[in-house]
Motif scaffolding. Structure first.
Motif, PDB file in Angstrom:
ATOM      1  N   ALA A  10     -14.896  18.754  11.025  1.00 47.43           N
ATOM      2  CA  ALA A  10     -15.073  20.124  10.559  1.00 47.43           C
ATOM      3  C   ALA A  10     -16.562  20.456  10.505  1.00 47.43           C
ATOM      4  O   ALA A  10     -17.380  19.644  10.098  1.00 47.43           O
ATOM      5  CB  ALA A  10     -14.437  20.293   9.182  1.00 47.43           C
ATOM      6  N   GLY A  11     -16.892  21.679  10.924  1.00 53.94           N
ATOM      7  CA  GLY A  11     -18.262  22.151  10.796  1.00 53.94           C
ATOM      8  C   GLY A  11     -19.185  21.734  11.912  1.00 53.94           C
ATOM      9  O   GLY A  11     -20.381  21.995  11.852  1.00 53.94           O
ATOM     10  N   VAL A  12     -18.658  21.099  12.943  1.00 47.91           N
ATOM     11  CA  VAL A  12     -19.494  20.673  14.058  1.00 47.91           C
ATOM     12  C   VAL A  12     -19.105  21.467  15.300  1.00 47.91           C
ATOM     13  O   VAL A  12     -17.946  21.475  15.701  1.00 47.91           O
ATOM     14  CB  VAL A  12     -19.324  19.160  14.345  1.00 47.91           C
ATOM     15  N   ALA A  13     -20.078  22.144  15.880  1.00 43.34           N
ATOM     16  CA  ALA A  13     -19.795  22.915  17.089  1.00 43.34           C
ATOM     17  C   ALA A  13     -19.504  21.972  18.247  1.00 43.34           C
ATOM     18  O   ALA A  13     -20.203  20.981  18.427  1.00 43.34           O
ATOM     19  CB  ALA A  13     -20.999  23.799  17.425  1.00 43.34           C
ATOM     20  N   PRO A  14     -18.465  22.247  19.045  1.00 39.12           N
ATOM     21  CA  PRO A  14     -18.179  21.379  20.190  1.00 39.12           C
ATOM     22  C   PRO A  14     -19.384  21.215  21.112  1.00 39.12           C
ATOM     23  O   PRO A  14     -19.568  20.157  21.709  1.00 39.12           O
ATOM     24  CB  PRO A  14     -17.031  22.108  20.880  1.00 39.12           C
ATOM     25  N   GLU A  15     -20.225  22.273  21.231  1.00 35.97           N
ATOM     26  CA  GLU A  15     -21.381  22.199  22.131  1.00 35.97           C
ATOM     27  C   GLU A  15     -22.308  21.053  21.760  1.00 35.97           C
ATOM     28  O   GLU A  15     -22.906  20.415  22.624  1.00 35.97           O
ATOM     29  CB  GLU A  15     -22.144  23.519  22.109  1.00 35.97           C
ATOM     30  N   GLU A  16     -22.451  20.786  20.457  1.00 35.96           N
ATOM     31  CA  GLU A  16     -23.338  19.713  20.010  1.00 35.96           C
ATOM     32  C   GLU A  16     -22.777  18.351  20.398  1.00 35.96           C
ATOM     33  O   GLU A  16     -23.508  17.465  20.827  1.00 35.96           O
ATOM     34  CB  GLU A  16     -23.543  19.820  18.501  1.00 35.96           C
ATOM     35  N   ALA A  17     -21.459  18.200  20.241  1.00 37.81           N
ATOM     36  CA  ALA A  17     -20.829  16.942  20.628  1.00 37.81           C
ATOM     37  C   ALA A  17     -20.839  16.771  22.143  1.00 37.81           C
ATOM     38  O   ALA A  17     -21.076  15.664  22.657  1.00 37.81           O
ATOM     39  CB  ALA A  17     -19.392  16.895  20.099  1.00 37.81           C
ATOM     40  N   ILE A  18     -20.597  17.851  22.870  1.00 38.12           N
ATOM     41  CA  ILE A  18     -20.603  17.794  24.334  1.00 38.12           C
ATOM     42  C   ILE A  18     -21.978  17.398  24.850  1.00 38.12           C
ATOM     43  O   ILE A  18     -22.111  16.565  25.762  1.00 38.12           O
ATOM     44  CB  ILE A  18     -20.187  19.153  24.929  1.00 38.12           C
ATOM     45  N   ALA A  19     -23.020  18.001  24.270  1.00 42.23           N
ATOM     46  CA  ALA A  19     -24.387  17.698  24.708  1.00 42.23           C
ATOM     47  C   ALA A  19     -24.694  16.217  24.534  1.00 42.23           C
ATOM     48  O   ALA A  19     -25.287  15.587  25.419  1.00 42.23           O
ATOM     49  CB  ALA A  19     -25.386  18.539  23.920  1.00 42.23           C
ATOM     50  N   PHE A  20     -24.275  15.632  23.416  1.00 46.62           N
ATOM     51  CA  PHE A  20     -24.485  14.197  23.201  1.00 46.62           C
ATOM     52  C   PHE A  20     -23.761  13.377  24.263  1.00 46.62           C
ATOM     53  O   PHE A  20     -24.340  12.497  24.901  1.00 46.62           O
ATOM     54  CB  PHE A  20     -23.984  13.801  21.810  1.00 46.62           C
ATOM     55  N   PHE A  21     -22.482  13.686  24.465  1.00 48.12           N
ATOM     56  CA  PHE A  21     -21.680  12.870  25.380  1.00 48.12           C
ATOM     57  C   PHE A  21     -22.188  12.972  26.816  1.00 48.12           C
ATOM     58  O   PHE A  21     -22.245  11.966  27.541  1.00 48.12           O
ATOM     59  CB  PHE A  21     -20.216  13.299  25.303  1.00 48.12           C
ATOM     60  N   ARG A  22     -22.583  14.168  27.232  1.00 50.45           N
ATOM     61  CA  ARG A  22     -22.978  14.355  28.632  1.00 50.45           C
ATOM     62  C   ARG A  22     -24.356  13.800  28.955  1.00 50.45           C
ATOM     63  O   ARG A  22     -24.714  13.696  30.132  1.00 50.45           O
ATOM     64  CB  ARG A  22     -22.893  15.840  28.984  1.00 50.45           C
ATOM     65  N   ARG A  23     -25.131  13.450  27.948  1.00 50.35           N
ATOM     66  CA  ARG A  23     -26.430  12.820  28.197  1.00 50.35           C
ATOM     67  C   ARG A  23     -26.301  11.332  28.491  1.00 50.35           C
ATOM     68  O   ARG A  23     -27.255  10.687  28.912  1.00 50.35           O
ATOM     69  CB  ARG A  23     -27.352  13.011  26.989  1.00 50.35           C
ATOM     70  N   LYS A  24     -25.132  10.776  28.281  1.00 44.55           N
ATOM     71  CA  LYS A  24     -24.952   9.333  28.483  1.00 44.55           C
ATOM     72  C   LYS A  24     -24.960   8.975  29.964  1.00 44.55           C
ATOM     73  O   LYS A  24     -24.423   9.699  30.799  1.00 44.55           O
ATOM     74  CB  LYS A  24     -23.622   8.865  27.875  1.00 44.55           C
ATOM     75  N   GLY A  25     -25.548   7.814  30.251  1.00 47.57           N
ATOM     76  CA  GLY A  25     -25.440   7.250  31.583  1.00 47.57           C
ATOM     77  C   GLY A  25     -24.251   6.307  31.650  1.00 47.57           C
ATOM     78  O   GLY A  25     -23.531   6.115  30.666  1.00 47.57           O
ATOM     79  N   PHE A  26     -24.020   5.719  32.826  1.00 47.44           N
ATOM     80  CA  PHE A  26     -22.937   4.756  33.001  1.00 47.44           C
ATOM     81  C   PHE A  26     -23.475   3.339  32.849  1.00 47.44           C
ATOM     82  O   PHE A  26     -24.580   3.023  33.314  1.00 47.44           O
ATOM     83  CB  PHE A  26     -22.296   4.888  34.384  1.00 47.44           C
ATOM     84  N   ARG A  27     -22.699   2.476  32.220  1.00 48.13           N
ATOM     85  CA  ARG A  27     -23.053   1.067  32.124  1.00 48.13           C
ATOM     86  C   ARG A  27     -21.769   0.248  32.272  1.00 48.13           C
ATOM     87  O   ARG A  27     -20.831   0.422  31.497  1.00 48.13           O
ATOM     88  CB  ARG A  27     -23.736   0.768  30.804  1.00 48.13           C
ATOM     89  N   ILE A  28     -21.716  -0.610  33.263  1.00 51.33           N
ATOM     90  CA  ILE A  28     -20.544  -1.458  33.488  1.00 51.33           C
ATOM     91  C   ILE A  28     -20.683  -2.742  32.681  1.00 51.33           C
ATOM     92  O   ILE A  28     -21.739  -3.380  32.679  1.00 51.33           O
ATOM     93  CB  ILE A  28     -20.385  -1.778  34.992  1.00 51.33           C
ATOM     94  N   GLY A  29     -19.621  -3.102  31.972  1.00 57.55           N
ATOM     95  CA  GLY A  29     -19.635  -4.329  31.181  1.00 57.55           C
ATOM     96  C   GLY A  29     -18.262  -4.967  31.155  1.00 57.55           C
ATOM     97  O   GLY A  29     -17.240  -4.273  31.061  1.00 57.55           O
ATOM     98  N   PHE A  30     -18.210  -6.287  31.232  1.00 61.21           N
ATOM     99  CA  PHE A  30     -16.937  -7.005  31.206  1.00 61.21           C
ATOM    100  C   PHE A  30     -16.431  -7.162  29.774  1.00 61.21           C
ATOM    101  O   PHE A  30     -15.242  -7.009  29.488  1.00 61.21           O
ATOM    102  CB  PHE A  30     -17.097  -8.386  31.846  1.00 61.21           C
TER     103      PHE A  30
END
Length: 382
Positions: A10-30
């Motif tokens: 509650a109280g968190v704009a989706p845009e803020e969460a989206i911005a965090f998630f979309r800044r992530k790079g990919f990392r492969i790990g077993f």
């Protein structure tokens, strides 16, 4: 397991969460410990998803869940057929590249999809919430630890419920949710007026719970953790996100001879200089915060201002302490703020926020943009 049951927070704009998630790079790990602790704030990974196309499918589904509010049932229903078609489902024999041994491992399953869904969405919203907490802490300078008292919360999280401390208190560096797998904990911003109206007061720092040892079996790293905080969860996902938002130093304004290492490996002298910079913005030593300039423009302030590509420490040329004071003063107390188009090293035109200040016969200019920041100082009459 503690905190609000419903998603999103509650109280968190989706845009803020989206911005965090979309800044992530990919990392492969077993193994889940191959990408560990705060690395999760910068990299998207799923243990044993050993190809880019698998990670892209899973990431696309998580992105949709955050941006469109996809439910867990829909998430599983849409993603499972894609994973099954690529053979990433059930138990299979796989080669662990770190050990050279073949193992029987669990790939996709309903339980794993729930963990992927919950963990990524909760961390994204918590990171976005922390950004807002930092932007509004002048009006809401306190946080109250919140857990759902539904009988399913961990005892330690139950005991932390209702603790009220200043936003910048170091306790939040390790006790800002999620604090473990499936943790539902959150923190509620409070103003002094709200506390007075509710009859609540700022808490004493709670005594630490007993410690337990942990080992990262992949790296050999060891340590001790307070009970109630899960292995690999002793970090503030929001702080790590803000650290990633801090602009990097552009080479033209900085020495390139400093030692290379992770930001956490700053030498003692370098840490003193960086903390000196942070203090000019009211940021605690080693901290990260959203600071707003006098015209209302937000800047992410943290040690990342002096960490270049690959972890190289970059301090201003010349007398670094004097330069840091000039740089900070130009941003905090500028004579002029504007925008300027500049030419990047690759020839691209970059729009940068420009801060100018004249003091003691010297003009200091600081340019801050998406690709990094730079500065210069010269006699005021030139």
């Amino acid at each position: 397991m503690s905190g609000p049951e419903e998603l999103p927070l509650a109280g968190v704009a989706p845009e803020e969460a989206i911005a965090f998630f979309r800044r992530k790079g990919f990392r492969i790990g077993f193994n889940w410990q191959d990408v560990f602790k705060a690395e999760h704030a910068r990299w998207f990974t799923v243990a044993k998803a050993m190809s880019r196309d698998l990670l892209e499918d899973i990431r696309e589904a998580v992105d949709k869940a955050i941006s469109e509010g996809t439910t867990l049932d829909t998430f599983k229903k849409e993603l499972r057929p894609k994973l099954e078609a690529k053979g990433w489902w059930g138990k299979k024999i796989m080669l662990d590249p770190a050990t050279g041994q073949h193992e029987l491992v669990q790939l996709g399953s309903p339980r794993r999809l729930k963990t992927i869904f919950d963990t990524n969405i909760r961390t994204a919203y918590q990171a976005g919430k922390w950004e807002r907490i930092q932007r509004t802490k002048a009006a809401f300078p306190f946080l109250e630890y919140s857990s759902v008292m539904d009988g399913r919360e961990r005892q330690e999280h139950h005991d932390w419920d209702g603790i009220i401390l200043p936003v910048d208190h170091p306790w939040w560096k390790t006790h800002y949710g999620p604090c473990d797998w499936n943790c539902r904990c959150s923190a509620i911003p409070r103003s002094q007026r709200m506390l007075d109206r509710m009859g609540k007061t700022v808490s004493q720092v709670p005594p630490a719970n007993d410690l337990y040892p942990w080992t990262n079996s992949r790296t050999g790293e060891t340590g001790m953790l307070e009970k109630g905080i899960g292995k690999g969860w002793d970090y503030n996902v929001g702080e790590e996100y803000l650290r990633g938002l801090a602009p990097s130093p552009l080479p033209e304004s900085f020495d390139g001879t400093d030692e290379v290492g992770a930001a956490a490996e700053l030498s003692g002298a370098q840490r003193v200089l960086v903390d000196r910079f942070l203090k000019l913005f009211g940021v605690p030593p080693g901290g990260e915060a959203i600071w707003t300039d006098k015209d209302g423009w937000p800047l992410s302030i943290g040690r990342g201002w002096f960490i270049g590509d690959g972890g190289a420490v970059r301090l201003p040329r010349g007398a670094a302490g004097v330069a840091i004071d000039r740089i900070g003063a130009a941003i905090v107390q500028p004579d002029d703020i504007g925008w300027a188009w500049v030419r990047g090293a690759d020839g691209r035109a970059l729009l940068m926020r420009r801060y100018d200040r004249v003091a003691n016969g010297m003009r200091t200019r600081v340019d801050v943009g998406r690709d990094g920041w730079r500065w210069e100082t010269k006699p005021a009459q030139t």
